[in-house]
Design a protein around this motif. Structure first.
Motif, PDB file in Angstrom:
ATOM      1  N   VAL A 135       0.823  -1.214   0.000  1.00  0.00           N
ATOM      2  CA  VAL A 135       0.000   0.000   0.000  1.00  0.00           C
ATOM      3  C   VAL A 135       0.857   1.264   0.000  1.00  0.00           C
ATOM      4  CG1 VAL A 135      -1.733   1.332   1.261  1.00  0.00           C
ATOM      5  CG2 VAL A 135      -1.975  -1.139   1.055  1.00  0.00           C
ATOM      6  N   PHE A 136       1.811   1.351   0.965  1.00  0.00           N
ATOM      7  CA  PHE A 136       2.607   2.580   0.951  1.00  0.00           C
ATOM      8  C   PHE A 136       4.121   2.364   0.901  1.00  0.00           C
ATOM      9  CE2 PHE A 136       0.631   2.912   5.409  1.00  0.00           C
ATOM     10  CZ  PHE A 136       1.542   2.060   5.991  1.00  0.00           C
ATOM     11  N   LYS A 150      -4.340  14.064  -3.933  1.00  0.00           N
ATOM     12  CA  LYS A 150      -2.927  14.180  -4.293  1.00  0.00           C
ATOM     13  C   LYS A 150      -2.160  12.871  -4.061  1.00  0.00           C
ATOM     14  CE  LYS A 150       0.887  17.046  -4.450  1.00  0.00           C
ATOM     15  NZ  LYS A 150       1.932  17.658  -3.851  1.00  0.00           N
ATOM     16  N   TRP A 151      -2.485  12.161  -2.981  1.00  0.00           N
ATOM     17  CA  TRP A 151      -1.589  11.091  -2.559  1.00  0.00           C
ATOM     18  C   TRP A 151      -2.140   9.675  -2.672  1.00  0.00           C
ATOM     19  CZ3 TRP A 151       3.163  12.243  -2.729  1.00  0.00           C
ATOM     20  CH2 TRP A 151       3.601  13.526  -2.394  1.00  0.00           C
ATOM     21  N   ILE A 152      -3.449   9.529  -2.911  1.00  0.00           N
ATOM     22  CA  ILE A 152      -3.986   8.160  -2.966  1.00  0.00           C
ATOM     23  C   ILE A 152      -4.331   7.800  -4.405  1.00  0.00           C
ATOM     24  CG2 ILE A 152      -5.822   6.619  -2.176  1.00  0.00           C
ATOM     25  CD1 ILE A 152      -6.014   8.241   0.370  1.00  0.00           C
ATOM     26  N   SER A 153      -3.791   6.665  -4.862  1.00  0.00           N
ATOM     27  CA  SER A 153      -4.155   6.257  -6.227  1.00  0.00           C
ATOM     28  C   SER A 153      -5.308   5.251  -6.132  1.00  0.00           C
ATOM     29  CB  SER A 153      -2.954   5.669  -6.963  1.00  0.00           C
ATOM     30  OG  SER A 153      -2.747   4.341  -6.571  1.00  0.00           O
ATOM     31  N   GLY A 154      -6.242   5.382  -7.062  1.00  0.00           N
ATOM     32  CA  GLY A 154      -7.399   4.482  -7.101  1.00  0.00           C
ATOM     33  C   GLY A 154      -8.448   4.794  -6.054  1.00  0.00           C
ATOM     34  N   PHE A 155      -8.457   6.027  -5.547  1.00  0.00           N
ATOM     35  CA  PHE A 155      -9.370   6.326  -4.437  1.00  0.00           C
ATOM     36  C   PHE A 155     -10.844   6.296  -4.878  1.00  0.00           C
ATOM     37  CE2 PHE A 155     -11.066   9.330  -1.075  1.00  0.00           C
ATOM     38  CZ  PHE A 155     -11.000   8.384  -0.069  1.00  0.00           C
ATOM     39  N   ASP A 156     -11.116   6.735  -6.108  1.00  0.00           N
ATOM     40  CA  ASP A 156     -12.515   6.717  -6.565  1.00  0.00           C
ATOM     41  C   ASP A 156     -13.053   5.292  -6.623  1.00  0.00           C
ATOM     42  OD1 ASP A 156     -12.766   9.422  -6.684  1.00  0.00           O
ATOM     43  OD2 ASP A 156     -12.082   9.562  -8.775  1.00  0.00           O
ATOM     44  N   LYS A 157     -12.217   4.397  -7.150  1.00  0.00           N
ATOM     45  CA  LYS A 157     -12.644   2.983  -7.208  1.00  0.00           C
ATOM     46  C   LYS A 157     -12.825   2.439  -5.794  1.00  0.00           C
ATOM     47  CE  LYS A 157     -10.335   1.763 -11.508  1.00  0.00           C
ATOM     48  NZ  LYS A 157      -8.924   1.748 -11.829  1.00  0.00           N
ATOM     49  N   PHE A 158     -11.947   2.860  -4.906  1.00  0.00           N
ATOM     50  CA  PHE A 158     -12.022   2.362  -3.536  1.00  0.00           C
ATOM     51  C   PHE A 158     -13.309   2.832  -2.843  1.00  0.00           C
ATOM     52  CE2 PHE A 158     -11.129   2.401   1.011  1.00  0.00           C
ATOM     53  CZ  PHE A 158     -10.721   1.092   1.186  1.00  0.00           C
ATOM     54  N   GLY A 206       7.611  11.609  -2.357  1.00  0.00           N
ATOM     55  CA  GLY A 206       6.534  10.657  -2.606  1.00  0.00           C
ATOM     56  C   GLY A 206       6.713   9.393  -1.776  1.00  0.00           C
ATOM     57  N   PHE A 207       5.891   8.385  -2.057  1.00  0.00           N
ATOM     58  CA  PHE A 207       5.985   7.115  -1.334  1.00  0.00           C
ATOM     59  C   PHE A 207       6.818   6.120  -2.126  1.00  0.00           C
ATOM     60  CE2 PHE A 207       2.361   9.207   0.515  1.00  0.00           C
ATOM     61  CZ  PHE A 207       2.503   8.917   1.867  1.00  0.00           C
ATOM     62  N   ASN A 208       7.272   5.095  -1.447  1.00  0.00           N
ATOM     63  CA  ASN A 208       8.152   4.118  -2.064  1.00  0.00           C
ATOM     64  C   ASN A 208       7.346   3.044  -2.827  1.00  0.00           C
ATOM     65  OD1 ASN A 208      10.463   2.735  -2.661  1.00  0.00           O
ATOM     66  ND2 ASN A 208      10.577   1.689  -0.682  1.00  0.00           N
ATOM     67  N   THR A 209       6.429   3.493  -3.679  1.00  0.00           N
ATOM     68  CA  THR A 209       5.632   2.565  -4.490  1.00  0.00           C
ATOM     69  C   THR A 209       5.835   2.940  -5.958  1.00  0.00           C
ATOM     70  OG1 THR A 209       3.766   4.081  -4.405  1.00  0.00           O
ATOM     71  CG2 THR A 209       3.802   2.325  -2.751  1.00  0.00           C
ATOM     72  N   LYS A 210       5.304   2.094  -6.832  1.00  0.00           N
ATOM     73  CA  LYS A 210       5.498   2.338  -8.263  1.00  0.00           C
ATOM     74  C   LYS A 210       4.899   3.694  -8.660  1.00  0.00           C
ATOM     75  CE  LYS A 210       5.501  -0.226 -12.524  1.00  0.00           C
ATOM     76  NZ  LYS A 210       4.725  -1.152 -13.337  1.00  0.00           N
ATOM     77  N   SER A 211       3.695   3.979  -8.148  1.00  0.00           N
ATOM     78  CA  SER A 211       3.022   5.233  -8.526  1.00  0.00           C
ATOM     79  C   SER A 211       3.498   6.420  -7.696  1.00  0.00           C
ATOM     80  CB  SER A 211       1.514   5.059  -8.336  1.00  0.00           C
ATOM     81  OG  SER A 211       1.239   4.801  -6.963  1.00  0.00           O
ATOM     82  N   ILE A 265       0.056   6.368  -2.388  1.00  0.00           N
ATOM     83  CA  ILE A 265      -0.479   5.290  -1.559  1.00  0.00           C
ATOM     84  C   ILE A 265      -1.466   4.515  -2.434  1.00  0.00           C
ATOM     85  CG2 ILE A 265      -1.752   4.779   0.547  1.00  0.00           C
ATOM     86  CD1 ILE A 265      -0.974   7.771   1.351  1.00  0.00           C
ATOM     87  N   GLU A 266      -1.255   3.199  -2.554  1.00  0.00           N
ATOM     88  CA  GLU A 266      -2.026   2.456  -3.548  1.00  0.00           C
ATOM     89  C   GLU A 266      -3.244   1.763  -2.940  1.00  0.00           C
ATOM     90  OE1 GLU A 266       0.863   0.270  -5.927  1.00  0.00           O
ATOM     91  OE2 GLU A 266       1.477   2.196  -6.795  1.00  0.00           O
TER      92      GLU A 266
END
Ligand SMILES: Nc1nc2c(c(=O)[nH]1)N[C@H]1C(S)=C(S)[C@@H](COP(=O)(O)OP(=O)(O)OC[C@H]3O[C@@H](n4cnc5c(=O)[nH]c(N)nc54)[C@H](O)[C@@H]3O)O[C@H]1N2
Ligand SMILES: Nc1nc2c(c(=O)[nH]1)N[C@H]1C(S)=C(S)[C@@H](COP(=O)(O)OP(=O)(O)OC[C@H]3O[C@@H](n4cnc5c(=O)[nH]c(N)nc54)[C@H](O)[C@@H]3O)O[C@H]1N2
Ligand code: SF4
Ligand SMILES: [Mo]
Length: 685
Positions: free
Chosen positions: A146-147, A246-254, A522-527, A530-531
């Motif tokens: 996740v992060f 700004k920081w969460i990817s996929g939040f709408d789907k979530f 940023g965070f240590n993820t691909k995007s 926070i995924e």
């Protein structure tokens, strides 16, 4: 004669408290807590005080032992090393390099963490396995996905501390590897600050007894509670929209994903009322900063990785991630890689591709089924799979089917008894070792000192593995030949060495913690975000967002068992022991001679079970005996059984893992439900 004193660190559990060892006439005379070590500031638990008994135990392994037709026979080191090297060579010639696997137990010392790592690299085998599926890897796998980090609770500025499936009053595990100016004072200081403490645990644990609130959910239902909390936070808008954007990817789907997961949905699953779930979600989302210290309680369930993801999402959406007083990403002590060149992963990794190692149940199954790519030899270092893995009978069968089992330990454990060769390890006081510790004030390295010479013919692990490597002529890549060189090699990136540590004992190697570092990098993820929606999981065919799964062995998934096994069983770590260790030592035995089974008085009465009388617990796999303790600390329907007995020096039928199943798994990591099984209990004859 004058006492000589040495500063060092205990290695009996991950906490690695600072310890002062006093010698008299060359022997360990007494130990005390080191007031200058920030981990414990002078405190030692009762186990630490048992150091002398451990080192001088009458039944300590002091010589290499080889199994013969008439039992174990003492052999010389030369014979032991030759035997091991010949066996491993023969197996490699017949079946290839991946025919060996390395197994370690809980890495309470770095020697345990690193022992035989380079050997595997030099041998060319990528088969790494351990007790990891039962320990912290499953939930850490969730957090990382996740992060991209595993945060440590930043206790001393927090207003709300949630111990979620953790019980550090028993386990002393307040963080993963961090120091808090005396962990035994964390709770007192929180109280003085007026911080609130909440515990999420199906059992009224030692920590729950101290808490302002105990959230007594049904066992194995954490994902439902967490998802319902996320539903409340999202639907009531208890989060910062700009941060999420700004920081969460996929939040709408979530948001769509958690829409149906209302507190009303979670109520029958968790056994908590919808209003209680709502209140808890609001409390956590509005009290800042707040910590969730997630623990080992949901690792040994069958939804552990997703529980880790859900906790990470709660921590992120409330902006407690990397926040002062929240869950902080403390700086890390730089260390060298091991092995120097990592062999490629083998096919055994394929089933659980997001898990960092091969789950032991995969290895065990491959051996039992005689799979062509199964490991034929196993090197067990600092671990006791025969006692601690699910389904004792099957674990023993798998270990017995190996062509070669090598065990490195300090006692003749249940696993050692199954070995072809047992090598005597030097104890924590007879070799150099170190520990990297994270903290607010910066991260530091602490030294474990060689205070006395190894007793008998015991030897440190690096010494032994190098000898075997040399005999096999695969030693050329080794960056070290003994513990001293290993320590210097590992700490090179931190620019410190053994001599510095001998002088100072503790050396800070990073600046103090900085918070909210993601604002810069940023965070240590691909995007870099926070995924909440994982493309990686989706590509593998996993649910891209976390879900609630009905726990492993439950009445819903295994209704046919309910009439014969109408109780749920779980396990507990007693404060007096670490796992299966040291019940052979008189001091430890005195602290708690027998396993206990906590049972609700109503359940006991129905079965005519008396307080402190022997009871037999049966599951579809086997049976064990324990002393019944009638208590309201557990709910009707749930019995809580002590874990860790089962070595040759313990009484028969005392291993809880004779009850647990090795056929149910967390689908994301292959972990078994060692914390949950269906059972029935009766008075013992
Ligand atoms: N049902 C149930 N099962 C569980 C758990 C549970 O709560 N319930 N807990 C799980 C967890 S979290 C974990 S981490 C695992 C623990 O699994 P393990 O780590 O395998 O368990 P330990 O009993 O700690 O085994 C460590 C071994 O190392 C040996 N040892 C001690 N000091 C030294 C040394 O200096 N050198 C060497 N070479 N050996 C040494 C000890 O004698 C012991 O045999 O168990 C898991 N299994
Ligand atoms: N004395 C002692 N200390 C130890 C160890 C030991 O064996 N003995 N082992 C060390 C190791 S390797 C580890 S991993 C740590 C673990 O230390 P912690 O992370 O503190 O975890 P545990 O004490 O194993 O379990 C914590 C709580 O989880 C609860 N629990 C069980 N099932 C569930 C569930 O489904 N949901 C929730 N919410 N809670 C649940 C249990 O009732 C228990 O009170 O301790 C370390 N320290
Ligand atoms: S066993 Fe006790 S003294 Fe030793 S490190 Fe753990 S908490 Fe500290
Ligand atoms: Mo563990």
């Amino acid at each position: 004669m004058k006492e000589l004193s040495f500063r060092t660190i205990c290695g009996f559990c991950h906490t690695n408290c600072g310890m002062i060892v006093h010698l008299k006439e060359g022997k360990i005379h007494r130990v005390e807590g080191d007031p200058d070590n920030p981990v414990n500031r002078g405190y030692l638990c009762a186990k630490g005080y048992g150091a002398r008994q451990l080192v001088y135990a009458e039944d300590r392994l002091l010589h290499p032992m080889r199994k013969t037709r008439s039992g174990f026979k003492k052999v010389s080191w030369n014979e032991a090393v030759t035997f091991a090297a010949d066996k491993l060579q023969e197996i490699r010639e017949k079946h290839g390099a991946n025919s060996i696997a390395r197994y370690i137990g809980a890495p309470t010392t770095y020697e345990c963490r690193d022992g035989f790592m380079q050997f595997m690299g030099s041998f060319g085998s990528g088969n790494f396995t351990s007790s990891g599926t039962l320990c912290f890897y499953p939930r850490v796998t969730g957090l990382l996905n996740v992060f991209g980090g595993r945060p440590e609770p930043d206790y001393d500025a927090s207003k709300l501390i949630i111990f979620w499936s953790s019980n550090p009053m028993n386990t002393c595990r307040f963080g993963l590897y961090s120091a808090y100016d005396g962990f035994d004072k964390i709770i007192d200081r929180a109280r003085d600050r007026g911080a609130m403490i909440v515990v999420v645990d199906p059992v009224r644990s030692e920590m729950a007894k101290l808490a302002d609130e105990w959230i007594d959910l049904n066992i194995g239902t954490d994902a439902a509670l967490g998802l319902a909390m996320l539903n409340v936070i999202v639907s009531e808008g208890l989060y910062d929209k700009a941060f999420a954007e700004k920081w969460i990817s996929g939040f709408d789907k979530f948001k769509e994903h958690v829409k149906p997961m209302t507190p009303e949905w979670a109520e029958p699953i968790t056994g908590l009322s919808a209003s209680r779930i709502r209140d808890f979600a609001r409390l956590y989302a509005t009290t800042k900063p707040a910590i969730i210290h997630e623990g080992n309680g949901f690792d040994m369930q069958t939804n552990s990785v997703d529980c880790g993801r859900i906790i990470a999402m709660l921590i992120s959406i409330t902006e407690n991630i990397d926040a002062e007083g929240g869950n902080a990403l403390y700086p890390i002590v730089p260390q060298s890689p091991l092995p120097v060149v990592k062999p490629p992963k083998t096919k055994l990794y394929d089933q659980y591709p997001i898990f960092p190692e091969i789950p032991w149940p995969v290895v065990s199954r491959s051996i039992l089924e005689g799979a062509p790519d199964r490991p034929r030899a196993l090197i067990v270092q600092h671990g006791n799979p025969a006692v601690i893995q699910a389904n004792e009978k099957k674990t023993r069968e798998a270990l017995s089917k190996l062509d070669f089992l090598l065990v490195v330990d300090i006692f003749m454990t249940a696993t050692a008894e199954l070995a072809d060769l047992v090598l005597p390890a030097a104890s924590d006081f007879e070799r150099y070792d170190y520990r990297a510790v994270a903290s607010r004030a910066g991260s530091f390295v602490a030294l474990r000192r060689k205070i006395i010479e190894p007793l008998g013919e015991s030897r440190s692990v690096f010494d032994v593995e190098y000898e075997i490597a040399k005999r096999m002529e695969i030693e050329k890549d080794y960056p070290f030949t003994n513990n001293e060189e290993w320590l210097n090699y590992m700490l090179k990136p931190s620019k410190i060495n053994l001599e510095d540590l001998k002088e100072k004992q503790i050396i800070y190697v990073t600046p103090p913690a900085k918070y909210k570092k993601y604002l810069e990098s940023g965070f240590n993820t691909k995007s870099k975000k926070i995924e909440f929606y994982s493309e990686r999981f989706k590509a593998i065919g996993y649910e891209p967002m976390p879900v609630y799964r009905e726990p492993g062995e439950s009445f819903l998934t295994h209704g046919h068992l309910e009439s014969a096994y109408p109780l749920q069983g779980t396990s507990r770590k007693p404060a007096s022991f670490v796992h299966s260790r040291f019940r052979n030592l008189p001091m430890f035995q005195k602290m708690q001679p027998h396993p206990l089974m906590r049972i609700h008085p109503d359940d006991a009465e129905k079965r005519d079970i008396k307080d402190m009388a022997w009871a037999t617990i049966r599951s579809p796999r086997g049976e064990m005996r324990a002393l019944a303790k009638l208590t309201y600390d557990t709910k009707p329907g749930l019995v809580v059984v002590d874990f860790g007995w089962g070595n040759p020096y313990d009484m028969e039928l005392s291993n809880i893992n004779s009850l647990t199943s090795d056929e149910l798994f967390d689908p994301l990591c292959g972990g078994t439900p060692n914390r949950m099984f269906l059972c029935e209990v009766a008075p013992s004859e």
